[in-house]
Structure formats: structure tokens, C-alpha cells
Design a protein around this motif. Structure first.
Motif, mmCIF file in Angstrom:
data_model
loop_
_atom_site.group_PDB
_atom_site.id
_atom_site.type_symbol
_atom_site.label_atom_id
_atom_site.label_comp_id
_atom_site.label_asym_id
_atom_site.label_seq_id
_atom_site.Cartn_x
_atom_site.Cartn_y
_atom_site.Cartn_z
ATOM 1 N N LEU A 249 -15.859 65.135 17.198
ATOM 2 C CA LEU A 249 -15.731 66.587 17.108
ATOM 3 C C LEU A 249 -15.882 67.222 18.487
ATOM 4 C CD1 LEU A 249 -15.449 69.208 15.533
ATOM 5 C CD2 LEU A 249 -17.897 69.064 14.968
ATOM 6 N N GLN A 250 -16.816 66.727 19.286
ATOM 7 C CA GLN A 250 -16.970 67.227 20.656
ATOM 8 C C GLN A 250 -15.678 67.043 21.443
ATOM 9 O OE1 GLN A 250 -20.104 69.119 20.706
ATOM 10 N NE2 GLN A 250 -20.204 68.223 22.741
ATOM 11 N N ALA B 156 -12.701 66.541 20.328
ATOM 12 C CA ALA B 156 -11.616 67.324 19.736
ATOM 13 C C ALA B 156 -11.656 68.764 20.232
ATOM 14 C CB ALA B 156 -11.717 67.287 18.212
ATOM 15 N N LEU B 157 -12.841 69.350 20.251
ATOM 16 C CA LEU B 157 -12.967 70.737 20.709
ATOM 17 C C LEU B 157 -12.599 70.871 22.186
ATOM 18 C CD1 LEU B 157 -16.239 71.744 18.835
ATOM 19 C CD2 LEU B 157 -14.023 72.904 18.603
ATOM 20 N N ILE B 158 -13.055 69.938 23.008
ATOM 21 C CA ILE B 158 -12.740 69.981 24.438
ATOM 22 C C ILE B 158 -11.221 69.932 24.644
ATOM 23 C CG2 ILE B 158 -12.894 68.712 26.618
ATOM 24 C CD1 ILE B 158 -15.735 67.804 25.614
ATOM 25 N N ASN B 159 -10.562 68.986 23.992
ATOM 26 C CA ASN B 159 -9.110 68.856 24.140
ATOM 27 C C ASN B 159 -8.379 70.070 23.593
ATOM 28 O OD1 ASN B 159 -9.261 66.366 25.398
ATOM 29 N ND2 ASN B 159 -9.113 65.215 23.489
ATOM 30 N N LEU C 286 -28.853 72.835 18.251
ATOM 31 C CA LEU C 286 -27.866 73.104 19.302
ATOM 32 C C LEU C 286 -27.957 74.517 19.858
ATOM 33 C CD1 LEU C 286 -24.784 71.440 17.554
ATOM 34 C CD2 LEU C 286 -26.123 70.474 19.442
ATOM 35 N N ASN C 287 -28.892 75.307 19.368
ATOM 36 C CA ASN C 287 -28.930 76.717 19.762
ATOM 37 C C ASN C 287 -29.185 76.910 21.250
ATOM 38 O OD1 ASN C 287 -28.402 77.522 17.180
ATOM 39 N ND2 ASN C 287 -30.526 78.019 16.664
ATOM 40 N N ARG C 288 -29.958 76.013 21.839
ATOM 41 C CA ARG C 288 -30.191 76.095 23.284
ATOM 42 C C ARG C 288 -30.476 74.706 23.820
ATOM 43 N NH1 ARG C 288 -34.267 80.591 25.234
ATOM 44 N NH2 ARG C 288 -32.668 81.830 24.183
ATOM 45 N N LEU C 289 -29.686 74.303 24.815
ATOM 46 C CA LEU C 289 -29.769 72.952 25.355
ATOM 47 C C LEU C 289 -29.898 72.978 26.873
ATOM 48 C CD1 LEU C 289 -26.887 71.251 23.304
ATOM 49 C CD2 LEU C 289 -29.338 71.205 22.787
ATOM 50 N N HIS C 290 -30.374 71.859 27.409
ATOM 51 C CA HIS C 290 -30.394 71.674 28.868
ATOM 52 C C HIS C 290 -29.059 71.132 29.375
ATOM 53 C CE1 HIS C 290 -34.573 72.644 29.393
ATOM 54 N NE2 HIS C 290 -34.976 71.675 28.600
ATOM 55 N N GLN C 291 -28.376 70.329 28.558
ATOM 56 C CA GLN C 291 -27.052 69.807 28.902
ATOM 57 C C GLN C 291 -26.108 70.108 27.747
ATOM 58 O OE1 GLN C 291 -26.737 65.627 30.056
ATOM 59 N NE2 GLN C 291 -24.634 65.537 29.313
ATOM 60 N N PHE C 292 -24.945 70.674 28.088
ATOM 61 C CA PHE C 292 -23.965 70.990 27.047
ATOM 62 C C PHE C 292 -22.569 70.971 27.653
ATOM 63 C CE2 PHE C 292 -25.357 74.903 28.995
ATOM 64 C CZ PHE C 292 -24.208 75.652 29.159
ATOM 65 N N ASP C 293 -21.572 70.882 26.781
ATOM 66 C CA ASP C 293 -20.176 70.835 27.213
ATOM 67 C C ASP C 293 -19.557 72.227 27.130
ATOM 68 O OD1 ASP C 293 -20.076 68.051 27.678
ATOM 69 O OD2 ASP C 293 -19.895 67.689 25.530
ATOM 70 N N LYS C 294 -18.675 72.510 28.085
ATOM 71 C CA LYS C 294 -18.040 73.825 28.099
ATOM 72 C C LYS C 294 -16.695 73.732 28.801
ATOM 73 C CE LYS C 294 -20.203 77.246 30.310
ATOM 74 N NZ LYS C 294 -19.503 78.045 31.332
ATOM 75 N N VAL C 295 -15.730 74.474 28.280
ATOM 76 C CA VAL C 295 -14.458 74.684 28.969
ATOM 77 C C VAL C 295 -14.484 76.097 29.537
ATOM 78 C CG1 VAL C 295 -11.958 74.912 28.705
ATOM 79 C CG2 VAL C 295 -13.184 73.034 27.569
ATOM 80 N N GLU C 296 -14.191 76.209 30.815
ATOM 81 C CA GLU C 296 -14.275 77.487 31.529
ATOM 82 C C GLU C 296 -12.891 77.929 31.987
ATOM 83 O OE1 GLU C 296 -17.195 80.367 33.163
ATOM 84 O OE2 GLU C 296 -17.188 78.809 31.627
ATOM 85 N N ILE C 297 -12.656 79.232 31.955
ATOM 86 C CA ILE C 297 -11.441 79.791 32.551
ATOM 87 C C ILE C 297 -11.851 80.724 33.690
ATOM 88 C CG2 ILE C 297 -9.912 79.555 30.567
ATOM 89 C CD1 ILE C 297 -10.556 82.455 29.813
ATOM 90 N N VAL C 298 -11.142 80.617 34.816
ATOM 91 C CA VAL C 298 -11.459 81.386 36.021
ATOM 92 C C VAL C 298 -10.177 81.986 36.574
ATOM 93 C CG1 VAL C 298 -12.378 81.291 38.381
ATOM 94 C CG2 VAL C 298 -13.441 79.911 36.574
ATOM 95 N N GLN C 299 -10.239 83.254 36.956
ATOM 96 C CA GLN C 299 -9.082 83.890 37.589
ATOM 97 C C GLN C 299 -9.489 84.564 38.898
ATOM 98 O OE1 GLN C 299 -5.890 85.814 35.696
ATOM 99 N NE2 GLN C 299 -6.565 85.348 33.600
ATOM 100 N N PRO D 262 -21.852 73.962 22.086
ATOM 101 C CA PRO D 262 -22.960 73.718 21.149
ATOM 102 C C PRO D 262 -23.030 74.687 19.965
ATOM 103 C CG PRO D 262 -23.728 73.541 23.404
ATOM 104 C CD PRO D 262 -22.332 74.066 23.469
ATOM 105 N N ARG D 263 -22.962 75.973 20.227
ATOM 106 C CA ARG D 263 -23.100 76.925 19.125
ATOM 107 C C ARG D 263 -21.818 77.033 18.304
ATOM 108 N NH1 ARG D 263 -26.172 81.212 23.064
ATOM 109 N NH2 ARG D 263 -28.123 80.031 23.243
ATOM 110 N N ILE D 264 -20.673 76.691 18.917
ATOM 111 C CA ILE D 264 -19.441 76.576 18.135
ATOM 112 C C ILE D 264 -19.606 75.463 17.102
ATOM 113 C CG2 ILE D 264 -17.035 75.802 18.232
ATOM 114 C CD1 ILE D 264 -17.231 78.642 19.102
ATOM 115 N N VAL D 265 -20.117 74.316 17.547
ATOM 116 C CA VAL D 265 -20.350 73.202 16.637
ATOM 117 C C VAL D 265 -21.345 73.610 15.558
ATOM 118 C CG1 VAL D 265 -21.293 70.864 16.444
ATOM 119 C CG2 VAL D 265 -19.747 71.442 18.328
#
Length: 424
Positions: free
Chosen positions: A176-177, A179-182, A277-290, A392-395
Motif C-alpha cells: 500500500l505504501q 502503491a500510494l507513492i507511485n 501513524l498520526n505522528r512519526l519520526h520517519q515517514f514517506d512523502k511526495v512533494e511538489i515544488v514550483q 501516514p495519515r492518508i494510510v
């Protein structure tokens, strides 16, 4: 970093806007102006002394040619004095410049005119609420109990290996992790973002450039032996791609996206609101920057916010959009929208994205400018970033909101990525 010319010309406005942001040291604005006056006065004196020294050097040359020994000795003595004065003034100038920068970096960005007044998250303005809160079956569980029931996330094993806030994802939880990243990366590509894979360790200059340093040292993991920092967000390395750069106007907007693990030391309080999963020290994220033209940045901010909403809609999650009040606004941000999803088993809203416009604040630190098409003087760009999305919170919301007696139903948009419709 605020531009010193603007502070000098709009001192009272700067103070008023900083008060809206609950900045506790408005007198620092006066100190910045005082140091800037000393710096400019010393620079003027140094320029004058150096001009005299240059003229004296020319005079000595003429006196040597004409054989005027006495006048030449006097000129050389004067030249030595001028060089000593220049040396002392250069030292004073360097001191004032350092003190000025030390003071400037303590000033947060100014909030946009539309930022509401307020002190805490309770004062944030709800701009939009979308979707219906799900009705769960009797005996519905919070995500940390679902994770144990389906054996997909092991919090205790993560604590054994590293410590609290470092979960281990297993089996369909790991799928699931991934899948969400992709899914998030593919969606960002469709929206015109270039996918990049940056380092997850950055140096001090990079942390300074985006405003994490010296503001958030306590929240970042520091590799002391190499003086490097684990990234709290991919925003830091991506934005620093353009540090010390002059772009052409034709290169704007520059749009990048990246997946990275993110590391933050801020977790540590206790209670249900930080469980699982509400608050973690390490988590996955996709970021968008402009990186964009200053005239377009607020249109871009709105479009980025709408884009993140589209992801939440495809994931079939009820969400709301908040405009952050002055007291809840980040150090570097001029305007931020938070997006929250509703977590049915916890009966609470969970933040999953922040989309922010930093205007010229980061660009000034980064020395990031663009050259206008008309060939005029290079100007500072505006920078923006957003979580699209933090996992994390999406999951947590996906697990809680979609639980059924048969298992956890996956939203249709994710099925091609997970390979399963129901997590059993």
C-alpha cells in the motif's frame, strides 16, 4: 529572508505584519535598520578612503617621475595611513555585515494580506469542506488496531529496531505504501511536474536556503560527524537545485516532484492524537515544488491547492481546506493552505498536506533570480511547495474509513497500483 531595502522603506508595515504572525521581537526590526545604517555608512567611508589611497598611489608615481623626494616621502606616509584606515574600516564593515545577517535571519516572512488573525490552529479559517463522513460498522477499529489485525504495520518492531515513531510496514501494508507513492508520482507527472530523486542528506547551506536553519535545528536530525542533516521534506533539496542561479524568464515555471522518506524529531508527546501513524519520526512523502514568476505565484498557489484536492477526491476521502492564521503560519511562509482528511474511527481531522507560497523569502536566501525577457535587471523569483501527499495519515484514513466485515476496501484509483481491491 526579508529584503533589507523593503524593511528600510516600510518599517512600520513590517512591524505590523510581524505582529500578525505573533512575532515576539518587533524591536529586532529597529536593530536591523540600525545595523544597516552602520553598514552603509562604513561602506561609504571605506569607498572614500580607498579612492584617496588610489589617488595617492597615482600621485606617488608622478612624484617619482619628477624626482620630488620630500613630497614623495610625505605621500608614502599618507598612503600607509590610508591603507591602515582602509583595513580597519574593512574589518568594521565585515563585522556589521555579519551582525546584520544574524539579525535578518531571525525575522520570519511577512504574512500575506489575506492571512486571518489568530494565535493557534483553532483560529484557522475553513475555506472548503468536501465529501461525506463515512458511517462505520459496529465495532469499527482505529488504524493502529487494524494494522495489528491485518498484520500490515508493526509499531513494536520498529520501536525495537530504532525507537518510537519508526514503524515497519509488512506485506500488504508495504504494498500500500509503494502503491500510494507511485500513484502520487504518476499523478504529478500528468500535471507537468518533472520527477527527480534528490539526496536525503543536505548541508547547512541547503537548510539555510529554504528557511529550516537556523529556525528548526531542534526538529532536524543532525549527522554531527559530517555536519549534514536528514531532510524533513523533499522541498529542501529540490528548491536548492536552483541556489545561486539566474534563470531565464522562459524557464519559469520550474516544476519538480520527488518522493523521499522524511525525518523529523518533533514527535514525542503522548495520547490518542499521536498514536499509530498520526505522528512519526520517519515517514514517506511526495512533494511538489514550483519556482515561478512573482506576478503568477498566487494563481499558482491556488492551482496547487486544487491539484492536491483532486488527489484526495480520487482517493475518495472526505477533506477540508484551511487557510492558516498568522499565529499558525510557518516561519518562511507568506500564505499556507492546510488540507485535512476525516478519520472516521478517530472522529477527527488529520492534516495530510500543506501548500505554501514563500514569495521571495527563500529566493533571497538562495540568491535565486530570473532574467526578464526584456533584458532588465535580474529579479528574485517566488517559490512554492506542497505535500502531494504525505502518506501516514492518508494510510490511517484509508484503513479506518474503508473498513468492512470482509476487509479494507481500496479506492478504485489505487487498485491498479495495489493489485488488490480488498485488503484481507
Amino acid at each position: 529572508m526579508l529584503q533589507i531595502s523593503y524593511i528600510r522603506e516600510q518599517k512600520e508595515t513590517v512591524k505590523e505584519r510581524l505582529i500578525l504572525k505573533n512575532f515576539k521581537e518587533p524591536e529586532l526590526v529597529d536593530e536591523v535598520i540600525r545595523l544597516d545604517e552602520l553598514r552603509r555608512r562604513t561602506q561609504s567611508q571605506l569607498d572614500n578612503v580607498q579612492a584617496q589611497a588610489n589617488n595617492m598611489a597615482k600621485s606617488i608615481g608622478e612624484l617619482v617621475k619628477t624626482g620630488q623626494r620630500d613630497e614623495m616621502e610625505k605621500a608614502r606616509h599618507t598612503s600607509v595611513l590610508l591603507k591602515e584606515d582602509a583595513r580597519q574600516l574593512a574589518e568594521e564593515l565585515a563585522e556589521y555585515e555579519q551582525k546584520l545577517e544574524d539579525a535578518l535571519v531571525q525575522l520570519p516572512n511577512l504574512p500575506h494580506d489575506s492571512v486571518p488573525r489568530g494565535n493557534t490552529a483553532e483560529d484557522n479559517e475553513v475555506m472548503l469542506s468536501q465529501g461525506s463522513k463515512p458511517s462505520l460498522p459496529a465495532g469499527a477499529l482505529p488504524h493502529w488496531e487494524l494494522a495489528a489485525k491485518y498484520d500490515i504495520i508493526d509499531f513494536e518492531l520498529g520501536t525495537k529496531i530504532t525507537g518510537a515513531g519508526f514503524p515497519v510496514y509488512k506485506g500488504n501494508g508495504a504494498k500500500l505504501q509503494r502503491a500510494l507513492i507511485n500513484f502520487f508520482l504518476d499523478e504529478a507527472g500528468k500535471a507537468g511536474y518533472r520527477e527527480v530523486q534528490p539526496p536525503v542528506l543536505v548541508n547547512e547551506q541547503s537548510g539555510f536556503g529554504t528557511g529550516q536553519l537556523p529556525d528548526k535545528e531542534g526538529q532536524m536530525y543532525h549527522i554531527t560527524g559530517d555536519n549534514l542533516y536528514l531532510v524533513p521534506t523533499a522541498e529542501v533539496p529540490i528548491t536548492n537545485f536552483y541556489r545561486d542561479t539566474i534563470l531565464s524568464e522562459e524557464e519559469l515555471p520550474a516544476k519538480n516532484t520527488a518522493y523521499t522518506p522524511c525525518f523529523r524529531r518533533e514527535a514525542g508527546s503522548y495520547g490518542a492524537h499521536v498514536r499509530g501513524l498520526n505522528r512519526l519520526h520517519q515517514f514517506d512523502k511526495v512533494e511538489i515544488v514550483q519556482v515561478v514568476h512573482p506576478d503568477n505565484s498566487y494563481k499558482v498557489l491556488e492551482s496547487m491547492c486544487v491539484y492536491v484536492q483532486s488527489l484526495l477526491e480520487k482517493l475518495e476521502l472526505p477533506y477540508r481546506v484551511l487557510k492558516l492564521c498568522g499565529g499558525d503560519l510557518g516561519f518562511a511562509s507568506a500564505l499556507t493552505y492546510d488540507l485535512e482528511v476525516f478519520s472516521a474511527a478517530q472522529d477527527r481531522w488529520l492534516e495530510v498536506s500543506s501548500v505554501s507560497n514563500f514569495e521571495t523569502f527563500q529566493a533571497n536566501r538562495l540568491k535565486l533570480r530570473f532574467r526578464p525577457r526584456d533584458g532588465g535587471k535580474p529579479q528574485l523569483v517566488h517559490t512554492l511547495n506542497g505535500s502531494a501527499l504525505a502518506l501516514p495519515r492518508i494510510v490511517a484514513a484509508l484503513l479506518e474509513n474503508n473498513q468492512t466485515p470482509e476487509g479494507i476496501r481500496m479506492p478504485a484509483a489505487l487498485v491498479p497500483y495495489t493489485g488488490f481491491e480488498v485488503l484481507r
